[in-house]
Design a protein around this motif. Structure first.
Motif, short mmCIF file in Angstrom:
data_model
loop_
_atom_site.label_atom_id
_atom_site.label_comp_id
_atom_site.label_asym_id
_atom_site.label_seq_id
_atom_site.Cartn_x
_atom_site.Cartn_y
_atom_site.Cartn_z
N ARG A 85 56.21 39.03 49.70
CA ARG A 85 55.84 39.01 49.17
C ARG A 85 54.06 39.00 48.82
O ARG A 85 53.52 38.90 47.35
N LEU A 86 53.77 39.53 49.50
CA LEU A 86 51.55 38.49 50.13
C LEU A 86 51.33 40.10 49.28
O LEU A 86 51.58 41.17 49.87
N ARG A 87 50.08 40.22 49.40
CA ARG A 87 49.12 41.41 48.57
C ARG A 87 47.77 40.73 49.54
O ARG A 87 46.88 40.24 49.05
N LEU A 144 35.56 46.78 41.84
CA LEU A 144 36.39 45.84 41.83
C LEU A 144 37.95 45.01 40.33
O LEU A 144 38.09 44.37 41.18
N LYS A 145 37.55 45.87 39.84
CA LYS A 145 38.19 46.60 38.92
C LYS A 145 39.94 46.55 39.67
O LYS A 145 40.62 46.38 39.02
N GLN A 146 39.06 47.46 40.24
CA GLN A 146 40.51 48.60 40.77
C GLN A 146 41.40 47.08 41.76
O GLN A 146 42.29 47.25 41.74
N LEU A 147 40.33 46.54 42.62
CA LEU A 147 40.91 45.46 43.47
C LEU A 147 41.60 44.05 42.62
O LEU A 147 43.11 43.63 43.04
N GLY A 148 41.52 43.43 41.90
CA GLY A 148 41.63 42.78 40.54
C GLY A 148 43.06 43.41 40.42
O GLY A 148 44.00 42.55 40.65
N ALA A 170 29.29 41.15 51.99
CA ALA A 170 30.02 41.45 52.02
C ALA A 170 31.59 41.07 52.30
O ALA A 170 32.58 41.35 51.53
N PHE A 171 31.79 40.06 53.19
CA PHE A 171 32.72 38.69 53.60
C PHE A 171 32.92 38.10 52.19
O PHE A 171 33.92 38.34 52.00
N VAL A 172 31.51 37.42 51.58
CA VAL A 172 31.78 36.70 50.49
C VAL A 172 32.49 37.25 48.82
O VAL A 172 33.35 37.03 48.47
N ASN A 173 32.05 38.75 49.06
CA ASN A 173 32.53 39.48 47.82
C ASN A 173 33.67 39.87 48.49
O ASN A 173 34.70 39.96 46.94
N ALA A 174 34.19 40.38 49.06
CA ALA A 174 36.53 40.28 49.57
C ALA A 174 36.43 39.37 49.58
O ALA A 174 37.67 38.89 48.75
N TYR A 175 36.56 37.80 49.37
CA TYR A 175 36.88 36.74 50.17
C TYR A 175 36.94 36.43 48.13
O TYR A 175 38.14 35.70 47.62
N ASN A 176 36.14 36.28 47.60
CA ASN A 176 36.59 35.83 46.14
C ASN A 176 37.32 36.37 45.23
O ASN A 176 37.19 36.72 44.00
#
Length: 250
Positions: A85-87, A144-148, A170-176
């Motif tokens: 079920r994970l994304r 960010l829109k597409q990832l969301g 980069a890590f922080v932005n991906a984590y968020n």
């Protein structure tokens, strides 16, 4: 995976400085000529089918992709979760070695290198549902829109942190991007967590764990792979659940 050439690789003589900094080059025999390639010259490595696997996973015996995927599956089983079920967002996806091991509903690759994406599409075309080439340290609104839109609820980053390939921002932005409560799996070399660290990850991991931004389910020191002198390189593996976003990285 594409059937790969077997390469003739010569590792350099080891000394303490190169082992610690991983700033070494190896010799590759091609068509009767020696080519020098840096250990972090991923563009050159990924352009040669199977070279990354032969160097790091066969010659230097890297264990991290399988360990990370097994750790996530184990954590889910203990928490009555379902990986199907994970994304999942895979930051520093490279040529897809982690992505192909995750039987999730959706797996999204993200890397700053177009050569990495091309290698993945060549060798593991079914590893990801989408693969973005972008600098996550400075993502644009459209990315960010597409990832969301993927509604990501799990995050992995394996063998990518600390050497400048994936900086703290980069890590922080991906984590968020990950939903609160989502699963988080990452590894990092042990010296990037000590008091002498200059990468910023020691401070970041301390913040994540001390503030409760990451609720750690498992933290394990393990042999990531061998160094060029044959000694083990130790990393820490973290598995946990995201409680809330991290503050902006400096």
């Amino acid at each position: 995976m594409t059937t790969a050439t077997k390469y003739t690789i010569t590792l350099p003589p080891a000394d303490h400085a190169t082992v610690m900094a991983e700033q070494w080059s190896f010799q590759l025999l091609e068509d009767g000529r020696q080519t020098s390639i840096g250990a972090h010259d991923y563009a050159a490595i990924f352009r040669r089918p199977g070279l990354y696997e032969q160097l790091f996973y066969e010659r230097l015996r890297c264990t991290s992709p399988r360990l990370a995927s097994e750790a996530l599956l184990s954590a889910l089983a203990n928490d009555t979760g379902d990986v199907h079920r994970l994304r999942v967002l895979d930051l520093g996806a490279g040529n897809g070695m982690v992505g192909e091991l995750l039987p999730a509903a959706r797996v999204i690759g993200l890397d700053i290198s177009a050569d990495a994406r091309d290698a993945c599409l060549r060798d593991r075309p079914h590893a990801y549902d989408a693969y973005y080439v972008a600098d996550m340290a400075d993502p644009d609104d459209e990315l960010l829109k597409q990832l969301g839109e993927w509604e990501i609820d799990a995050f992995v980053s394996i063998s990518a942190l600390g050497f400048g390939d994936v900086p703290v921002a980069a890590f922080v932005n991906a984590y968020n991007v990950v939903a609160d409560g989502g699963w988080v799996v990452f590894n990092i070399r042990e010296n990037f967590l000590d008091a002498r660290d200059t990468s910023g990850f020691a401070e970041l991991v301390k913040e994540m764990t001390s503030t409760g931004a990451l609720r750690v389910h498992r933290m394990e020191r393990y042999r990531h792979r061998d160094s060029i002198d044959g000694d083990p390189l130790f990393y820490y593996l973290f598995v946990g659940r995201k409680a809330h976003d991290l503050g902006a990285a400096a």
